[in-house]
Design a protein around this motif. Structure first.
Motif, short mmCIF file in Angstrom:
data_model
loop_
_atom_site.label_atom_id
_atom_site.label_comp_id
_atom_site.label_asym_id
_atom_site.label_seq_id
_atom_site.Cartn_x
_atom_site.Cartn_y
_atom_site.Cartn_z
N GLN A 91 1.00 -1.21 0.13
CA GLN A 91 -0.08 -0.02 0.05
C GLN A 91 0.94 1.12 -0.12
O GLN A 91 2.00 1.35 0.39
N ALA A 95 2.43 0.00 4.24
CA ALA A 95 1.84 -1.24 4.83
C ALA A 95 1.81 -2.54 3.73
O ALA A 95 1.73 -2.06 2.30
N VAL A 111 2.73 -9.83 7.80
CA VAL A 111 2.28 -8.40 7.60
C VAL A 111 3.41 -7.33 8.03
O VAL A 111 3.92 -7.74 8.89
N PRO A 113 2.87 -3.46 9.21
CA PRO A 113 1.98 -2.41 9.45
C PRO A 113 2.67 -1.15 8.91
O PRO A 113 3.88 -1.12 9.03
N ALA A 114 2.08 -0.11 8.44
CA ALA A 114 2.47 1.12 8.16
C ALA A 114 3.04 1.99 9.46
O ALA A 114 2.61 1.94 10.41
N THR A 115 4.44 2.07 9.35
CA THR A 115 5.23 2.78 10.57
C THR A 115 6.33 3.62 9.90
O THR A 115 6.90 3.49 8.78
N PHE A 133 -6.37 -7.74 8.76
CA PHE A 133 -5.17 -6.89 8.36
C PHE A 133 -5.63 -6.35 7.00
O PHE A 133 -5.30 -4.94 6.67
N ARG A 137 -6.33 -3.25 8.83
CA ARG A 137 -5.10 -3.06 9.12
C ARG A 137 -5.04 -3.41 10.72
O ARG A 137 -4.10 -3.12 11.43
#
Length: 218
Positions: A91, A95, A111, A113-115, A133, A137
């Motif tokens: 994404q 993510a 996965v 996660p956006a960080t 997810f 998410r």
């Protein structure tokens, strides 16, 4: 004789039954229902993971996961060989998801996660929790696995983060040799699908050759 129950105003009486809604009221009602479903969709309406056939080739075992990603708006990329297959989706916010299958082994689902962390790490989850997810998410019961890569090079979780590191090195740490700048490349670690490395091509011609030379040249 008891007094009649007072009836609510006309607008409230119209909202009480769908058959009495005018087009404007019906549109407003549908917009509220759609917003609530988008914010917290019930489990019964979430896309379900199709059954994975037993004993199938790794590529075919990942087909249901690719269908699930397509249904939830993720664009998946599949790479495979005779004995293993890898399915990845990303994404714009950072993510990512990855599903790997090896012949005669269990399917692993990871996965990311956006960080904003410099080097985040993949999280291993159960395949049945992948839908949560992809849609919300939400990472359910995560576990950060250790990486089997022991080459000693710095690790990046995705190709895009590795290439961003190349740009950072080029701008802030320009390395020159005989007036020529090193050519840096990013390559996936052959020992771990979740790891990317950087290499400088001119260092190959010295006495000490970095590990994974062949994979970096691709």
């Amino acid at each position: 004789m008891t007094a009649p129950i007072p009836r609510p105003p006309g607008a409230w009486r119209a909202l009480a039954r769908d058959s009495h809604l005018n087009p404007e009221e019906r549109a407003a009602r549908d917009a509220v229902v759609a917003a609530q479903a988008l914010a917290d969709p019930p489990a019964s309406t979430l896309p379900q993971l199709p059954a994975v056939p037993d004993g199938a080739a790794p590529r075919k075992r990942l087909a249901p996961y690719q269908l699930l990603m397509d249904r939830t708006g993720w664009k998946a990329r599949l790479t495979w060989s005779a004995d293993q297959a890898r399915l990845e989706a990303f994404q714009p916010d950072g993510a990512a998801v990855m599903v790997t299958a090896v012949r005669d082994a269990d399917i692993n689902t990871y996965v990311l996660p956006a960080t904003q962390k410099a080097v985040p790490r993949w999280r291993l989850i159960h395949p049945s929790d992948l839908t949560a997810f992809l849609t919300r998410r939400q990472v359910i019961d995560p576990r950060i696995p250790t990486s089997p890569c022991a080459c000693g090079k710095r690790r990046y979780p995705t190709e895009s983060r590795a290439k961003a590191a190349i740009v950072d090195v080029t701008i802030h740490r320009v390395v020159k040799r005989h007036g020529l700048q090193y050519e840096r490349r990013a390559y996936r670690c052959p020992d771990d699908d979740r790891v990317w490395h950087l290499t400088s091509l001119p260092t190959w011609y010295g006495d000490k050759k970095p590990k994974h030379r062949k994979e970096a040249a691709r």
